[in-house]
Write a protein that holds these residues in place. Sequence first.
Motif, PDB file in Angstrom:
ATOM      1  N   PRO A 138       8.473   8.412 -14.097  1.00 53.86           N
ATOM      2  CA  PRO A 138       9.371   7.249 -14.000  1.00 53.86           C
ATOM      3  C   PRO A 138       9.542   6.754 -12.564  1.00 53.86           C
ATOM      4  N   LEU A 139       9.499   7.671 -11.608  1.00 55.14           N
ATOM      5  CA  LEU A 139       9.605   7.284 -10.205  1.00 55.14           C
ATOM      6  C   LEU A 139       8.351   6.540  -9.746  1.00 55.14           C
ATOM      7  N   ALA A 151       8.495   3.051 -11.098  1.00 50.17           N
ATOM      8  CA  ALA A 151       9.427   2.251 -10.292  1.00 50.17           C
ATOM      9  C   ALA A 151       8.786   1.825  -8.976  1.00 50.17           C
ATOM     10  N   SER A 152       8.004   2.696  -8.393  1.00 50.88           N
ATOM     11  CA  SER A 152       7.325   2.341  -7.146  1.00 50.88           C
ATOM     12  C   SER A 152       6.296   1.240  -7.391  1.00 50.88           C
ATOM     13  N   PHE A 153       5.582   1.323  -8.500  1.00 47.64           N
ATOM     14  CA  PHE A 153       4.617   0.267  -8.831  1.00 47.64           C
ATOM     15  C   PHE A 153       5.320  -1.060  -9.111  1.00 47.64           C
ATOM     16  N   LYS A 154       6.523  -1.013  -9.689  1.00 43.80           N
ATOM     17  CA  LYS A 154       7.267  -2.241  -9.963  1.00 43.80           C
ATOM     18  C   LYS A 154       7.768  -2.913  -8.688  1.00 43.80           C
ATOM     19  N   MET A 155       7.821  -2.176  -7.601  1.00 45.58           N
ATOM     20  CA  MET A 155       8.281  -2.746  -6.334  1.00 45.58           C
ATOM     21  C   MET A 155       7.149  -3.395  -5.547  1.00 45.58           C
ATOM     22  N   VAL A 156       5.905  -3.243  -5.989  1.00 46.11           N
ATOM     23  CA  VAL A 156       4.778  -3.837  -5.282  1.00 46.11           C
ATOM     24  C   VAL A 156       4.882  -5.369  -5.225  1.00 46.11           C
ATOM     25  N   PRO A 157       5.198  -6.068  -6.327  1.00 48.06           N
ATOM     26  CA  PRO A 157       5.268  -7.535  -6.223  1.00 48.06           C
ATOM     27  C   PRO A 157       6.314  -8.035  -5.233  1.00 48.06           C
ATOM     28  N   ILE A 158       7.474  -7.408  -5.189  1.00 50.67           N
ATOM     29  CA  ILE A 158       8.495  -7.879  -4.242  1.00 50.67           C
ATOM     30  C   ILE A 158       8.146  -7.487  -2.810  1.00 50.67           C
ATOM     31  N   ILE A 176       0.842  -1.203   0.000  1.00 55.38           N
ATOM     32  CA  ILE A 176       0.000   0.000   0.000  1.00 55.38           C
ATOM     33  C   ILE A 176       0.876   1.252   0.000  1.00 55.38           C
ATOM     34  N   GLY A 177       1.971   1.225   0.753  1.00 55.89           N
ATOM     35  CA  GLY A 177       2.900   2.360   0.751  1.00 55.89           C
ATOM     36  C   GLY A 177       3.477   2.613  -0.639  1.00 55.89           C
ATOM     37  N   HIS A 178       3.820   1.539  -1.363  1.00 58.81           N
ATOM     38  CA  HIS A 178       4.343   1.711  -2.720  1.00 58.81           C
ATOM     39  C   HIS A 178       3.276   2.235  -3.681  1.00 58.81           C
ATOM     40  N   VAL A 179       2.056   1.776  -3.538  1.00 61.59           N
ATOM     41  CA  VAL A 179       0.981   2.253  -4.415  1.00 61.59           C
ATOM     42  C   VAL A 179       0.693   3.727  -4.156  1.00 61.59           C
ATOM     43  N   VAL A 180       0.607   4.111  -2.894  1.00 64.53           N
ATOM     44  CA  VAL A 180       0.351   5.520  -2.552  1.00 64.53           C
ATOM     45  C   VAL A 180       1.497   6.397  -3.048  1.00 64.53           C
ATOM     46  N   THR A 181       2.728   5.936  -2.833  1.00 61.87           N
ATOM     47  CA  THR A 181       3.889   6.690  -3.307  1.00 61.87           C
ATOM     48  C   THR A 181       3.898   6.793  -4.818  1.00 61.87           C
ATOM     49  N   GLY A 182       3.561   5.702  -5.499  1.00 63.65           N
ATOM     50  CA  GLY A 182       3.527   5.705  -6.966  1.00 63.65           C
ATOM     51  C   GLY A 182       2.496   6.668  -7.515  1.00 63.65           C
ATOM     52  N   VAL A 183       1.337   6.694  -6.911  1.00 57.57           N
ATOM     53  CA  VAL A 183       0.291   7.624  -7.355  1.00 57.57           C
ATOM     54  C   VAL A 183       0.739   9.065  -7.121  1.00 57.57           C
TER      55      VAL A 183
END
Length: 136
Positions: free
Chosen positions: A100-101, A104-111, A83-90
């Motif tokens: 691009p940032l 990158a944040s959305f790409k870190m959601v799976p890991i 959730i932190g990565h999704v909020v940061t990505g948005v």
Amino acid sequence: MRFVLNVIWLVLCGFWMAIGYVVAGVICCILIITIPFGIASFRIANYALWPFGRTAIRKPTAGAGSTIGNVIWVVVAGIWLAIGHVVTGVAMCLTIIGIPLGIASFKMVPISLLPLGREIVPSDELVYRSAATPMA
């Protein structure tokens, strides 16, 4: 270009995301039985600080233990970090320079959801690994 993106990432969101992973790692290491989760969390904290030029791949030797561990991780900490990565990505995608940032944040959601059985490698090494793998 990777260096510039990594520095911008570090200043705007990488430091705060890494703190989240470190907190999760410390909590997991305090509870003795969850030390493998803590180690994975510290590894991802390093990735969250400097993500450009690196990627997460599935380990070919990962087995059922990592699958069971990932289910436990999702319930304990993974969902909150994702959730932190999704909020940061948005938030990053609200500006043109931040797109691009945000990606990158959305790409870190799976890991962040499934860290066990994953390996963080340089993007250049990924090209060599795929070229060295024979086609079936």
